[in-house]
Scaffold this active site. Structure first.
Site, PDB file in Angstrom:
ATOM      1  N   HIS A   8       0.836  -1.214   0.000  1.00 38.85           N
ATOM      2  CA  HIS A   8       0.000   0.000   0.000  1.00 38.85           C
ATOM      3  C   HIS A   8       0.869   1.262   0.000  1.00 38.85           C
ATOM      4  O   HIS A   8       0.675   2.144   0.849  1.00 38.85           O
ATOM      5  CB  HIS A   8      -0.918   0.105   1.225  1.00 38.85           C
ATOM      6  CG  HIS A   8      -1.707  -1.115   1.557  1.00 38.85           C
ATOM      7  ND1 HIS A   8      -2.538  -1.726   0.662  1.00 38.85           N
ATOM      8  CD2 HIS A   8      -1.821  -1.827   2.717  1.00 38.85           C
ATOM      9  CE1 HIS A   8      -3.128  -2.755   1.259  1.00 38.85           C
ATOM     10  NE2 HIS A   8      -2.706  -2.845   2.491  1.00 38.85           N
ATOM     11  N   ASP A  66      -5.113  -9.243   0.518  1.00 40.46           N
ATOM     12  CA  ASP A  66      -5.129  -8.479   1.759  1.00 40.46           C
ATOM     13  C   ASP A  66      -6.280  -8.840   2.700  1.00 40.46           C
ATOM     14  O   ASP A  66      -6.212  -9.816   3.408  1.00 40.46           O
ATOM     15  CB  ASP A  66      -5.111  -6.976   1.385  1.00 40.46           C
ATOM     16  CG  ASP A  66      -4.858  -6.067   2.570  1.00 40.46           C
ATOM     17  OD1 ASP A  66      -4.672  -6.579   3.681  1.00 40.46           O
ATOM     18  OD2 ASP A  66      -4.829  -4.836   2.391  1.00 40.46           O
TER      19      ASP A  66
HETATM   20 ZN    ZN Z   1      -2.339  -5.506   5.130  1.00 37.99          ZN
END
Ligand code: ZN
Length: 462
Positions: free
Chosen positions: A275, A326
Site C-alpha cells: 500500500h 489483503d
Molecule cells: Zn495488510
C-alpha cells in the site's frame, strides 16, 4: 527423479504467448524443460485451454477472510479505514488457533481455485486474547503453515512485528495486545519457525507492520536479526496506505513514510512496500530505484477507500509490482488485475493503461509483471513458465462460455475482463502437483463447511 509433463496448445511464457508448448518438471516440482512448437509425446496430458503462470498473492491477513461482508454498512457519519479497523480488531480478539486454521484452510483453497498458487501471509495475531503468549509461542504461525500444507498452496510466512499504536512510540492499545512482541521475542519466533518452514518448502521473512507500529531502533534490530538468519529473507511493510498516516509521520519526523523509510532502512530487492499509495513523484522515483516491489491490493484498497496508486509513474521509473488480496473482500487473481486497470482508467480517462509496447494485450502485460513482482516479494522461484522456476501453473477452460470460440490470445483478456465473476479456471498446479481439477479443489466441500462453522462461532463469541 520422476519427471512429469504437460502440453498446451497456447501458453504464456515470460516472453509472451507461444504455441504448442511442452512443459516438464522434476520430482521436486521444478521446471526442467519448456519448448514451444513441440509435438505432444504420446500419453502426455493436454491442458484444457491456455496455460498461464500461477499468480503469487503477495499480501494476506488470513483471519480477515471470515470478516468479509460484515462491515459494509454505515456505522458513523463518515466511515473510514480507521472505523473499519476498530470493528476488525473486535473480530480479531475472538480468533482461536482452531478457528484460524479452518478459516485459513478454506481461504487458501479459495485462492487456488481463483488462480493464486502461493501466498505471502502477513501474520500479526500472535497471542491469546489477553496478550499472554500461548504455551507454544508459535501456535498461530503453525496453524497457518498447516493450513497451507493441507490446501497445497506455496507460502511465505511473514510474522509481524507490532510494538506501538502510533508514531513516537505511543503505547499499544488494549485491543492490540494479541499483536505485541519485543524484538527479541520476534527473533526467537523466527528461529523457531526456520526449521518448520524449511521442512514444508515454505519461505520465512519478516513484516515490520508499519512505521506507526515499529519504532526506529526496533526496525533496525529486527532487520539485522532477520538478515543474520537469512540474508535473502523477504521484508514486507505497510507503508503509506492512509493520508492520516502520512500526516502523522510528517508531524513526528518531518518526513513522509516512504521518504523516512528510504533514508533509515536498507530498502532493496528484498523489500515489499505494501500500500505505497500516497507518495510524491520523488518518492515514486526513489522507491522504484531501490528494486523493492510495490505490493498493490486493488480490491481491498477500493474497499477501504485508500486511494489510487499511480501505476504509469511507477512503471516509468521501472518499478516492480505484484498483487495481494489483503483483507479478502475479494479472492480472485483476475479481479485484482481488473480492478487495478479500472482504477487507472477511471482516474486517467484512458483505456489499456497498463499495456506495454511488447505486450499490447493489457491482461497479458499485467499477468507477466505481477507474477515477476510476486515471485520477488515471496523470495521464491515462482516467476513463471521457465526452466528453474517452480511448476506453478493455471490452465484456463477454453470451453467456458466467456472464452469459447475466441482467438487464443484474447482468452486471458476474456478471463480477466469478461468472465463476470464466474471462474474460467479449469486446472491448477503448485510445484507440479495438481491442486484444482475442473475448477475445484478436492477439499472444497469439507473445508467450506469447517470455515462456515468457524465463522459462525467467531461471530457468536462477540
Ligand atoms: Zn495488510
Amino acid at each position: 527423479m520422476t519427471t512429469k509433463q504437460l502440453f498446451a496448445a497456447n501458453a504464456l511464457l515470460p516472453t509472451g504467448w507461444a504455441r504448442d508448448v511442452l512443459v516438464a518438471w522434476d520430482g521436486a516440482g521444478r521446471i526442467t524443460h519448456v519448448a514451444a512448437d513441440s509435438a505432444a509425446p504420446a500419453g502426455t496430458p493436454v491442458a484444457p485451454g491456455p496455460l498461464i503462470p500461477g499468480m503469487p498473492n503477495l499480501h494476506s491477513h488470513a483471519f480477515q477472510r471470515a470478516f468479509a461482508g460484515l462491515t459494509e454498512y454505515r456505522a458513523q457519519s463518515q466511515d473510514s479505514f480507521w472505523s473499519w479497523r476498530n470493528l476488525m480488531y473486535r473480530f480479531a480478539a475472538r480468533i482461536t488457533p482452531e478457528s484460524l486454521e479452518s478459516i485459513a484452510t478454506w481461504l487458501y483453497i479459495e485462492m487456488l481455485e481463483a488462480g493464486y498458487t502461493s501466498v505471502c501471509e502477513f501474520h500479526y495475531v500472535h497471542h491469546s486474547p489477553d496478550g499472554t503468549p500461548y504455551a507454544d509461542d508459535a501456535t498461530l504461525s503453525l496453524a497457518l503453515l498447516r493450513a497451507a500444507q493441507r490446501a497445497g498452496i506455496g507460502i511465505t510466512l511473514l510474522p509481524v512485528l507490532y510494538q506501538t499504536s502510533g508514531f513516537g512510540a505511543k503505547p499499544p492499545r488494549a485491543d492490540q495486545a494479541r499483536f505485541i512482541r519485543s524484538t527479541d521475542s520476534m527473533l526467537s519466533l523466527l528461529e523457531r519457525l526456520a526449521t518448520a518452514t524449511q521442512a514444508l518448502g515454505a519461505n520465512l521473512g519478516l513484516a515490520p507492520h508499519s512505521l506507526r507500529a515499529v519504532p526506529p531502533d526496533s526496525l533496525t534490530a529486527a532487520v539485522q536479526g532477520l538478515t543474520a538468519l537469512n540474508p535473502q529473507a523477504p521484508i514486507h511493510i505497510h507503508i503509506a496506505e492512509q493520508t492520516q498516516e502520512v500526516e502523522d509521520c510528517i508531524a513526528w519526523s518531518g518526513q513522509r513514510p516512504v521518504q523516512w523509510l528510504l533514508d533509515h532502512a536498507p530498502v532493496d530487492k528484498r523489500w515489499c512496500l505494501v500500500h505505497a499509495t500516497h507518495m510524491t513523484p520523488q518518492e515514486y522515483a526513489d522507491a522504484a530505484a531501490t528494486g523493492a516491489v510495490a505490493g498493490i491490493c486493488p480490491t481491498t484498497e477500493a474497499n477501504l477507500g485508500d486511494g489510487i496508486f499511480d501505476m504509469p509513474l511507477w512503471l516509468q521509473h521501472g518499478g516492480r509490482w505484484g498483487v495481494g488480496s489483503d483483507s479478502h473482500a475479494c479472492v480472485n487473481a483476475a479481479e485484482e488485475l481488473l480492478m487495478l486497470e479500472y482504477g487507472q482508467r477511471l482516474s486517467l480517462r484512458q483505456r489499456n493503461v497498463l499495456a506495454t509496447a511488447a505486450q499490447p494485450e493489457v491482461a497479458t502485460a499485467m499477468t507477466l509483471q505481477a507474477v515477476q513482482g510476486g515471485s520477488q516479494a515471496s523470495g521464491r522461484a515462482i516467476g513463471g513458465l521457465a526452466v528453474g522456476q517452480q511448476a506453478d501453473m493455471v490452465a484456463l477452460d477454453a470451453q467456458h462460455v466467456a472464452l469459447a470460440g475466441l482467438p487464443a490470445h484474447s482468452m486471458l483478456s476474456a478471463h480477466v475482463f469478461g468472465s463476470h465473476r464466474t471462474s474460467a479456471i479449469a486446472s491448477l498446479w503448485v510445484a507440479g502437483a495438481q491442486r484444482v481439477a475442473q475448477g475445484r479443489h478436492v477439499l472444497h466441500d469439507s473445508a467450506a463447511q469447517a470455515f462456515v462453522a468457524a465463522r459462525s462461532m467467531t461471530i457468536a463469541a462477540g
